[in-house]
Design a protein around this motif. Structure first.
Motif, PDB file in Angstrom:
ATOM      1  N   PRO A  42      -0.796  15.193 -22.940  1.00 52.38           N
ATOM      2  CA  PRO A  42      -0.463  15.877 -21.687  1.00 52.38           C
ATOM      3  C   PRO A  42       1.057  15.996 -21.551  1.00 52.38           C
ATOM      4  N   SER A  43       1.487  16.905 -20.734  1.00 52.13           N
ATOM      5  CA  SER A  43       2.902  17.029 -20.415  1.00 52.13           C
ATOM      6  C   SER A  43       3.400  15.682 -19.889  1.00 52.13           C
ATOM      7  N   THR A  44       4.636  15.359 -20.180  1.00 54.40           N
ATOM      8  CA  THR A  44       5.162  14.087 -19.676  1.00 54.40           C
ATOM      9  C   THR A  44       5.163  14.042 -18.152  1.00 54.40           C
ATOM     10  N   SER A  45       5.164  15.205 -17.510  1.00 51.57           N
ATOM     11  CA  SER A  45       5.097  15.219 -16.039  1.00 51.57           C
ATOM     12  C   SER A  45       3.698  14.835 -15.541  1.00 51.57           C
ATOM     13  N   ARG A  46       2.704  14.839 -16.444  1.00 48.63           N
ATOM     14  CA  ARG A  46       1.328  14.459 -16.095  1.00 48.63           C
ATOM     15  C   ARG A  46       0.859  13.266 -16.919  1.00 48.63           C
ATOM     16  N   SER A  47       1.796  12.516 -17.472  1.00 46.68           N
ATOM     17  CA  SER A  47       1.475  11.331 -18.263  1.00 46.68           C
ATOM     18  C   SER A  47       1.327  10.132 -17.330  1.00 46.68           C
ATOM     19  N   LEU A  48       0.173   9.492 -17.358  1.00 50.91           N
ATOM     20  CA  LEU A  48      -0.067   8.352 -16.475  1.00 50.91           C
ATOM     21  C   LEU A  48       0.937   7.223 -16.710  1.00 50.91           C
ATOM     22  N   PRO A  49       1.182   6.790 -17.948  1.00 47.60           N
ATOM     23  CA  PRO A  49       2.168   5.707 -18.130  1.00 47.60           C
ATOM     24  C   PRO A  49       3.553   6.059 -17.590  1.00 47.60           C
ATOM     25  N   ILE A  50       3.992   7.288 -17.821  1.00 48.95           N
ATOM     26  CA  ILE A  50       5.305   7.688 -17.323  1.00 48.95           C
ATOM     27  C   ILE A  50       5.291   7.768 -15.798  1.00 48.95           C
ATOM     28  N   ALA A  51       4.224   8.316 -15.229  1.00 48.00           N
ATOM     29  CA  ALA A  51       4.118   8.399 -13.773  1.00 48.00           C
ATOM     30  C   ALA A  51       4.122   7.008 -13.140  1.00 48.00           C
ATOM     31  N   LEU A  52       3.453   6.047 -13.784  1.00 45.16           N
ATOM     32  CA  LEU A  52       3.436   4.687 -13.249  1.00 45.16           C
ATOM     33  C   LEU A  52       4.819   4.044 -13.306  1.00 45.16           C
ATOM     34  N   ILE A  53       5.555   4.309 -14.364  1.00 48.67           N
ATOM     35  CA  ILE A  53       6.919   3.776 -14.465  1.00 48.67           C
ATOM     36  C   ILE A  53       7.800   4.380 -13.375  1.00 48.67           C
ATOM     37  N   ARG A  54       7.688   5.669 -13.196  1.00 46.13           N
ATOM     38  CA  ARG A  54       8.478   6.323 -12.136  1.00 46.13           C
ATOM     39  C   ARG A  54       8.096   5.788 -10.761  1.00 46.13           C
ATOM     40  N   ALA A  55       6.806   5.626 -10.535  1.00 49.66           N
ATOM     41  CA  ALA A  55       6.343   5.100  -9.253  1.00 49.66           C
ATOM     42  C   ALA A  55       6.823   3.661  -9.051  1.00 49.66           C
ATOM     43  N   ARG A  56       6.810   2.864 -10.107  1.00 46.63           N
ATOM     44  CA  ARG A  56       7.293   1.480 -10.013  1.00 46.63           C
ATOM     45  C   ARG A  56       8.753   1.463  -9.590  1.00 46.63           C
ATOM     46  N   GLU A  57       9.536   2.334 -10.203  1.00 40.60           N
ATOM     47  CA  GLU A  57      10.959   2.392  -9.850  1.00 40.60           C
ATOM     48  C   GLU A  57      11.137   2.791  -8.386  1.00 40.60           C
ATOM     49  N   GLY A  58      10.342   3.747  -7.932  1.00 40.35           N
ATOM     50  CA  GLY A  58      10.406   4.155  -6.530  1.00 40.35           C
ATOM     51  C   GLY A  58       9.957   3.057  -5.579  1.00 40.35           C
ATOM     52  N   ALA A  59       8.951   2.325  -5.990  1.00 44.01           N
ATOM     53  CA  ALA A  59       8.438   1.238  -5.148  1.00 44.01           C
ATOM     54  C   ALA A  59       9.401   0.048  -5.124  1.00 44.01           C
ATOM     55  N   MET A  60      10.085  -0.191  -6.222  1.00 45.72           N
ATOM     56  CA  MET A  60      10.964  -1.361  -6.312  1.00 45.72           C
ATOM     57  C   MET A  60      12.342  -1.119  -5.715  1.00 45.72           C
ATOM     58  N   ALA A  61      12.763   0.120  -5.563  1.00 46.63           N
ATOM     59  CA  ALA A  61      14.111   0.407  -5.052  1.00 46.63           C
ATOM     60  C   ALA A  61      14.392  -0.290  -3.719  1.00 46.63           C
ATOM     61  N   PRO A  62      13.501  -0.209  -2.726  1.00 46.07           N
ATOM     62  CA  PRO A  62      13.810  -0.898  -1.470  1.00 46.07           C
ATOM     63  C   PRO A  62      13.772  -2.428  -1.591  1.00 46.07           C
ATOM     64  N   ILE A  63      12.975  -2.941  -2.514  1.00 40.60           N
ATOM     65  CA  ILE A  63      12.960  -4.388  -2.745  1.00 40.60           C
ATOM     66  C   ILE A  63      14.278  -4.806  -3.385  1.00 40.60           C
ATOM     67  N   ARG A  64      14.739  -4.023  -4.343  1.00 42.14           N
ATOM     68  CA  ARG A  64      16.039  -4.312  -4.968  1.00 42.14           C
ATOM     69  C   ARG A  64      17.149  -4.291  -3.930  1.00 42.14           C
ATOM     70  N   ASP A  65      17.097  -3.307  -3.031  1.00 42.53           N
ATOM     71  CA  ASP A  65      18.104  -3.237  -1.967  1.00 42.53           C
ATOM     72  C   ASP A  65      18.049  -4.493  -1.100  1.00 42.53           C
ATOM     73  N   MET A  66      16.848  -4.926  -0.773  1.00 45.09           N
ATOM     74  CA  MET A  66      16.685  -6.115   0.059  1.00 45.09           C
ATOM     75  C   MET A  66      17.253  -7.354  -0.631  1.00 45.09           C
ATOM     76  N   LEU A  67      17.057  -7.445  -1.945  1.00 43.34           N
ATOM     77  CA  LEU A  67      17.470  -8.640  -2.684  1.00 43.34           C
ATOM     78  C   LEU A  67      18.928  -8.589  -3.138  1.00 43.34           C
ATOM     79  N   ALA A  68      19.555  -7.420  -3.031  1.00 42.68           N
ATOM     80  CA  ALA A  68      20.953  -7.298  -3.458  1.00 42.68           C
ATOM     81  C   ALA A  68      21.793  -8.334  -2.719  1.00 42.68           C
ATOM     82  N   ASN A  69      22.658  -8.993  -3.427  1.00 42.42           N
ATOM     83  CA  ASN A  69      23.590  -9.972  -2.868  1.00 42.42           C
ATOM     84  C   ASN A  69      22.936 -11.259  -2.375  1.00 42.42           C
ATOM     85  N   THR A  70      21.664 -11.503  -2.746  1.00 48.49           N
ATOM     86  CA  THR A  70      21.009 -12.751  -2.331  1.00 48.49           C
ATOM     87  C   THR A  70      21.018 -13.789  -3.445  1.00 48.49           C
ATOM     88  N   GLY A  71      21.227 -13.331  -4.688  1.00 45.36           N
ATOM     89  CA  GLY A  71      21.141 -14.240  -5.824  1.00 45.36           C
ATOM     90  C   GLY A  71      19.711 -14.464  -6.290  1.00 45.36           C
TER      91      GLY A  71
END
Length: 145
Positions: A6-35
């Motif tokens: 399938p096109s990489t835009s419809r690849s489940l593994p790639i979509a899951l990685i992109r979604a993980r990055e989107g889901a983790m961004a606010p957690i990373r922001d929350m943890l920034a500067n906490t150690g």
């Protein structure tokens, strides 16, 4: 171009990685500067929710490889976030427990973490949020609870 893939835009593994990055961004922001790292946050969350756990179960529930847990746990012990003791019944087993300091970290960040969830629910809608979790559970290789 390979027509069998399938096109990489419809690849489940790639979509899951992109979604993980989107889901983790606010957690990373929350943890920034906490150690505290994302992996340490997951360990604290699991221990806060489930109490004392053996190393193997904790690694599984925190989605960590066992050797990574061993290394991360050593740093967390140094920070006073967890304790690690031998199981009296089975001396080969290590039991890991959150400390008062580790629980305070969770408590201090619970409101902001809850707002992250609210953001996802708002973006997806409650039904889609729950459906997404259910669908992702179908890809989970084993039970966590």
């Amino acid at each position: 171009m390979n027509k069998k893939l399938p096109s990489t835009s419809r690849s489940l593994p790639i979509a899951l990685i992109r979604a993980r990055e989107g889901a983790m961004a606010p957690i990373r922001d929350m943890l920034a500067n906490t150690g505290i790292t994302e992996q340490q946050w997951r360990i604290l969350r699991v221990l806060s929710e489930h109490g004392s756990l053996d190393s193997t179960t904790l690694a599984d529930r925190a989605s960590l490889l066992f050797p990574s847990l061993t290394r991360i746990a050593a740093k967390m012990r140094e920070k006073g976030l967890i304790t690690q003791t031998r199981d009296e019944a089975d001396r080969r087993r290590q039991l890991i427990e959150i400390t008062a300091k580790g629980q305070k970290f969770i408590d201090d960040h619970a409101e902001r973490a809850a707002l992250v969830v609210v953001g996802f629910r708002t973006r997806l809608g409650d039904d889609n949020y729950e459906k997404l979790l259910d669908l992702l559970a179908l890809l989970d290789p084993g039970p966590r609870d």
